[in-house]
Design a protein around this motif. Structure first.
Motif, PDB file in Angstrom:
ATOM      1  N   ARG A   1      19.888  -2.102  -6.670  1.00 53.78           N
ATOM      2  CA  ARG A   1      20.156  -3.057  -5.606  1.00 53.78           C
ATOM      3  C   ARG A   1      19.274  -2.844  -4.379  1.00 53.78           C
ATOM      4  O   ARG A   1      19.470  -3.485  -3.348  1.00 53.78           O
ATOM      5  N   ALA A   2      18.314  -1.959  -4.466  1.00 52.41           N
ATOM      6  CA  ALA A   2      17.440  -1.705  -3.319  1.00 52.41           C
ATOM      7  C   ALA A   2      16.468  -2.855  -3.114  1.00 52.41           C
ATOM      8  O   ALA A   2      15.947  -3.417  -4.073  1.00 52.41           O
ATOM      9  N   GLY A   3      16.232  -3.224  -1.850  1.00 56.16           N
ATOM     10  CA  GLY A   3      15.259  -4.272  -1.536  1.00 56.16           C
ATOM     11  C   GLY A   3      13.858  -3.703  -1.469  1.00 56.16           C
ATOM     12  O   GLY A   3      13.655  -2.486  -1.506  1.00 56.16           O
ATOM     13  N   LEU A   4      12.906  -4.609  -1.322  1.00 57.55           N
ATOM     14  CA  LEU A   4      11.496  -4.225  -1.314  1.00 57.55           C
ATOM     15  C   LEU A   4      11.192  -3.203  -0.209  1.00 57.55           C
ATOM     16  O   LEU A   4      10.549  -2.188  -0.438  1.00 57.55           O
ATOM     17  N   LYS A   5      11.677  -3.487   0.996  1.00 55.55           N
ATOM     18  CA  LYS A   5      11.395  -2.610   2.133  1.00 55.55           C
ATOM     19  C   LYS A   5      11.988  -1.226   1.916  1.00 55.55           C
ATOM     20  O   LYS A   5      11.350  -0.217   2.204  1.00 55.55           O
ATOM     21  N   GLN A   6      13.211  -1.201   1.409  1.00 52.82           N
ATOM     22  CA  GLN A   6      13.882   0.073   1.188  1.00 52.82           C
ATOM     23  C   GLN A   6      13.143   0.891   0.135  1.00 52.82           C
ATOM     24  O   GLN A   6      12.940   2.096   0.292  1.00 52.82           O
ATOM     25  N   ILE A   7      12.726   0.240  -0.931  1.00 47.62           N
ATOM     26  CA  ILE A   7      11.976   0.942  -1.981  1.00 47.62           C
ATOM     27  C   ILE A   7      10.706   1.526  -1.381  1.00 47.62           C
ATOM     28  O   ILE A   7      10.360   2.684  -1.613  1.00 47.62           O
ATOM     29  N   ALA A   8      10.009   0.721  -0.577  1.00 42.48           N
ATOM     30  CA  ALA A   8       8.750   1.168   0.024  1.00 42.48           C
ATOM     31  C   ALA A   8       8.995   2.371   0.944  1.00 42.48           C
ATOM     32  O   ALA A   8       8.275   3.367   0.877  1.00 42.48           O
ATOM     33  N   GLU A   9      10.029   2.280   1.785  1.00 42.49           N
ATOM     34  CA  GLU A   9      10.286   3.361   2.736  1.00 42.49           C
ATOM     35  C   GLU A   9      10.730   4.637   2.037  1.00 42.49           C
ATOM     36  O   GLU A   9      10.233   5.723   2.328  1.00 42.49           O
ATOM     37  N   ASP A  10      11.630   4.511   1.096  1.00 44.73           N
ATOM     38  CA  ASP A  10      12.162   5.694   0.423  1.00 44.73           C
ATOM     39  C   ASP A  10      11.115   6.394  -0.438  1.00 44.73           C
ATOM     40  O   ASP A  10      11.207   7.588  -0.697  1.00 44.73           O
ATOM     41  N   ASN A  11      10.133   5.652  -0.911  1.00 46.89           N
ATOM     42  CA  ASN A  11       9.120   6.262  -1.775  1.00 46.89           C
ATOM     43  C   ASN A  11       7.777   6.441  -1.078  1.00 46.89           C
ATOM     44  O   ASN A  11       6.811   6.867  -1.689  1.00 46.89           O
ATOM     45  N   GLN A  12       7.727   6.066   0.190  1.00 48.26           N
ATOM     46  CA  GLN A  12       6.501   6.166   0.980  1.00 48.26           C
ATOM     47  C   GLN A  12       5.313   5.479   0.316  1.00 48.26           C
ATOM     48  O   GLN A  12       4.225   6.031   0.199  1.00 48.26           O
ATOM     49  N   VAL A  13       5.569   4.279  -0.182  1.00 45.56           N
ATOM     50  CA  VAL A  13       4.474   3.446  -0.665  1.00 45.56           C
ATOM     51  C   VAL A  13       4.521   2.147   0.143  1.00 45.56           C
ATOM     52  O   VAL A  13       5.501   1.874   0.827  1.00 45.56           O
ATOM     53  N   THR A  14       3.464   1.343   0.059  1.00 48.61           N
ATOM     54  CA  THR A  14       3.460   0.077   0.795  1.00 48.61           C
ATOM     55  C   THR A  14       4.146  -1.004  -0.037  1.00 48.61           C
ATOM     56  O   THR A  14       4.159  -0.938  -1.265  1.00 48.61           O
ATOM     57  N   THR A  15       4.720  -2.011   0.657  1.00 52.01           N
ATOM     58  CA  THR A  15       5.328  -3.127  -0.071  1.00 52.01           C
ATOM     59  C   THR A  15       4.240  -3.873  -0.850  1.00 52.01           C
ATOM     60  O   THR A  15       4.491  -4.429  -1.908  1.00 52.01           O
ATOM     61  N   LYS A  16       3.016  -3.849  -0.305  1.00 54.02           N
ATOM     62  CA  LYS A  16       1.884  -4.495  -0.971  1.00 54.02           C
ATOM     63  C   LYS A  16       1.635  -3.861  -2.345  1.00 54.02           C
ATOM     64  O   LYS A  16       1.392  -4.545  -3.324  1.00 54.02           O
ATOM     65  N   GLN A  17       1.704  -2.520  -2.359  1.00 53.68           N
ATOM     66  CA  GLN A  17       1.497  -1.805  -3.619  1.00 53.68           C
ATOM     67  C   GLN A  17       2.591  -2.169  -4.617  1.00 53.68           C
ATOM     68  O   GLN A  17       2.319  -2.396  -5.801  1.00 53.68           O
ATOM     69  N   ILE A  18       3.836  -2.258  -4.153  1.00 52.01           N
ATOM     70  CA  ILE A  18       4.942  -2.608  -5.051  1.00 52.01           C
ATOM     71  C   ILE A  18       4.731  -4.013  -5.606  1.00 52.01           C
ATOM     72  O   ILE A  18       4.900  -4.262  -6.798  1.00 52.01           O
ATOM     73  N   GLN A  19       4.314  -4.933  -4.711  1.00 54.41           N
ATOM     74  CA  GLN A  19       4.081  -6.307  -5.172  1.00 54.41           C
ATOM     75  C   GLN A  19       2.956  -6.371  -6.197  1.00 54.41           C
ATOM     76  O   GLN A  19       2.979  -7.187  -7.109  1.00 54.41           O
ATOM     77  N   GLN A  20       1.979  -5.495  -6.032  1.00 57.64           N
ATOM     78  CA  GLN A  20       0.886  -5.483  -7.008  1.00 57.64           C
ATOM     79  C   GLN A  20       1.402  -5.034  -8.378  1.00 57.64           C
ATOM     80  O   GLN A  20       1.045  -5.609  -9.402  1.00 57.64           O
ATOM     81  N   TRP A  21       2.258  -4.010  -8.375  1.00 58.43           N
ATOM     82  CA  TRP A  21       2.827  -3.559  -9.653  1.00 58.43           C
ATOM     83  C   TRP A  21       3.651  -4.668 -10.283  1.00 58.43           C
ATOM     84  O   TRP A  21       3.694  -4.797 -11.504  1.00 58.43           O
TER      85      TRP A  21
END
Ligand SMILES: [Zn+2]
Ligand SMILES: [Zn+2]
Length: 135
Positions: free
Chosen positions: A45-65
């Motif tokens: 249930r984690a949102g994009l921002k939360q995933i990015a912050e908790d894993n120290q990656v950018t939301t851009k990187q997540i969107q690319q995956w």
């Protein structure tokens, strides 16, 4: 040698194709990816921002995956992806299965078309031209 600056760390490296990212960075990104993938399984249930912050990656990187279809989200995830063509909700990638299917068909058609059809009319014209010269 094709030297380029790494898009992630900025160092010069020997570019061999694909993304302009050096080997150490590729490894680091791969480690991030595994971390994020596991995180999404543990926290559906984690949102994009939360995933990015908790894993120290950018939301851009997540969107690319996501675009590369490497990350999947369950239907109860707050991350709602839409097909870029028809807007249907999808779990990963950029397009729904239906649009992807029709796009693949369109591609096949444009690849199959050109060669055999063009040659025949050209021959007919040549024949007509030769007859005209004969008379
Ligand atoms: Zn790098
Ligand atoms: Zn679609």
């Amino acid at each position: 040698m094709n030297l380029r600056n790494c898009a992630r760390c900025g160092k010069m490296f020997n570019y061999i194709g694909g993304q302009p990212i050096c080997d150490p960075c590729k490894k680091a990104i791969e480690e991030d990816f595994q971390k994020v993938k596991q995180y999404i399984v543990d926290n559906p249930r984690a949102g994009l921002k939360q995933i990015a912050e908790d894993n120290q990656v950018t939301t851009k990187q997540i969107q690319q995956w996501i675009r590369e279809e490497r990350l999947m989200f369950t239907s109860d995830s707050p991350i709602q992806l839409q097909c870029e063509n028809c807007g249907q909700l999808i779990q990963t990638g950029r397009f729904c299965a239906k649009c992807k299917g029709s796009m693949a068909n369109n591609l096949n058609q444009t690849f199959a078309k050109p060669q055999p059809q063009i040659q025949q009319p050209v021959k007919k014209e040549q024949k007509a031209g030769m007859r005209f010269l004969d008379t």
